[in-house]
Design an enzyme around this catalytic site. Structure first.
Site, PDB file in Angstrom:
ATOM      1  CG  HIS B  37      15.902  12.595  59.887  1.00 28.69           C
ATOM      2  ND1 HIS B  37      16.849  12.443  58.896  1.00 28.69           N
ATOM      3  CD2 HIS B  37      14.833  11.861  59.497  1.00 28.69           C
ATOM      4  CE1 HIS B  37      16.377  11.636  57.962  1.00 28.69           C
ATOM      5  NE2 HIS B  37      15.166  11.268  58.287  1.00 28.69           N
ATOM      6  N   GLY B 161       8.144  14.968  58.479  1.00 27.31           N
ATOM      7  CA  GLY B 161       8.669  16.022  57.615  1.00 27.31           C
ATOM      8  C   GLY B 161       7.733  16.276  56.441  1.00 27.31           C
ATOM      9  CG  ASP B 164       8.863  11.684  52.822  1.00 34.18           C
ATOM     10  OD1 ASP B 164       9.096  11.293  51.677  1.00 34.18           O
ATOM     11  OD2 ASP B 164       9.714  11.713  53.725  1.00 34.18           O
TER      12      ASP B 164
END
Lengths: 294, 294
Positions: B37, B161, B164
């Site tokens: 993240h 990201g 996914d």
């Protein structure tokens, strides 16, 4: 008045206006404008620094190809009405501009010049009645194109006609569910002097059809009177069926007594918040809709 | 760093920033942040004046209530990572704030504190495979919440990201179909030193499970090597099945060889533009996904 055919040109223009702190009102239309549309422009002008009108006959909201082919396209006449009404900018894109050019790899028939969206919207109980029931896929097309227009124009306020009552309910719910930061204004239906609701499709009526077209609004007025004088919804539905049997040129598609927000059928008047009476009827080759809310 | 729990407060803050001409980058997350993240925040900081991170465990994208209940919620720790990373604002709403409070008239069970959206999204062929196939309704929930977050934040750029992969493909298509005027950036998957893809769910692994978890990435690496050395997709699928049979703690849910954009199965390598190898596997109570693209 500016006329834009490309998304990029409209965006550049709006960006400059925004930088000057101007608020933007937006009236999405399919063209073939009449005074009803102009009343939406007027409402926008009263509340915003800048008013944008889109004119786009959205192919993906037509379930009937004949209806799409017959839909009037009158851009020059539309602009000639919008300019004196004080509209600041018209956005009139092609289907290719809105959806992208079709390409070989997406499996479309070559007759489609544009790229159909993959994403589909389902509004559940809001679209399984009335227009949604008789025009399968219609509100998917409406939802997609209105979202796209909202994202392109990014207005502060938007103006819809109450004549398309179910469209207003669907768009209102979509704006809640997707978090659009836009004020929705539903504006009253404008009528001809004989009561016929103004509609772009009225110009497709033959003279003798136009003469009897006010029968729809007469039916709505009768239904409202009967309901307010204590008749049950079931009784009123029978009266309206009889009312249309008097004019066999009409084919009544539906007459519904619904809650104006949930659009669900009202069995007893005490169940309703605001009541809407909604009609769709075919007259010759033209399909007309109308409603009253009280 | 500002922390907002209400949409109105975030919007007021962003309006002021916008008036100063600042560009906004947006990283939507479900919290339980890790270095993956933070790499998205870094990417945002490099391209925008202001970076906003949302932290919202979106109930409507979970098809499995246990998975939702187990999903880690670590807002304080998340903020302690985001502030030094240079994130400017965190948006951490409740489900009630995002979807509205449930009310008696909408027919929800009293156990739901929030109002479920009525609108449903269907991404057709993009969601009838892999995650969409095994998590029915997942991409409806993702599409709705991402649309809503985009409309609330109105960023210039957004960062997702690549881990996914299907989510990125679905969101990319949604942005085209709905006309979002936002740049989408897909950022590389970050991995632990032993190859395990970073994931918020990794912290739910037991020690012995964590030790063998890199078996997933080893499988992907093996598959890529075999495909590049000329093995057919069918042969490689058999090899991967055998690879997971060596570690019976895993339950392989799917291993797919797909086109990275259309997500449709590749039968022969010559058919693909960019190839994606995608795995989902259960390890104990945890479901892990990973992919490589080449």
């Amino acid at each position: 008045m500016h006329i834009f055919h490309s998304i990029a040109d409209l965006r550049s223009y709006l960006r400059l206006q925004r930088q000057q702190g101007k608020t933007v009102g937006f009236v999405p239309t399919m063209g073939a404008l009449h005074e009803g549309h102009l009343s939406l422009i007027e409402a926008s002008k009263a509340q915003n620094d800048l008013s944008v009108c889109s004119i786009f006959v959205n192919p993906i909201q037509f379930n009937n190809p004949d209806d799409l082919a017959r839909y009037p396209r009158t851009l020059e006449a539309d602009c000639a009405m919008l300019a004196p009404a004080g509209c600041d900018a018209v956005f009139a894109p092609s289907a290719e501009e809105m959806y992208g050019k079709a390409n070989a790899s997406n499996g479309l028939e070559p007759s489609n010049a544009y790229n159909k969206p993959i994403l589909k919207f389902d509004f559940g109980p809001l679209e399984h009645v009335m227009e949604g029931q008789f025009r399968p896929g219609h509100f998917n097309g409406v939802g997609i194109v209105v979202s796209k227009l909202f994202n392109i124009v990014q207005p502060d306020r938007t103006y819809f006609g109450q004549k398309d009552l179910q469209q207003v309910a669907v768009v209102r719910r979509m704006m809640i569910d997707l978090g659009f930061q836009i004020e929705l204004h539903s504006c009253p239906t404008l009528r001809e002097s004989d009561g016929l609701a103004m509609s772009s499709r009225n110009r497709n009526l033959m003279a003798e059809e136009r003469a009897i077209a006010p029968h729809i609004f007469k039916g709505l007025t009768l239904a409202k009177t009967l309901l307010l004088s204590g008749h049950t919804p079931a009784e009123v539905k029978r009266e309206i069926a009889a009312h249309f049997e008097q004019q066999p040129s009409f084919r009544l598609e539906y007459f519904e007594i619904v809650d104006a927000h949930s659009l669900q059928t009202i069995e007893a008047m005490a169940d309703a918040g605001q009541t809407a009476l909604c009609i769709a009827a075919h007259l010759g080759k033209v399909r007309l809709i109308d409603n009253v809310v009280f």
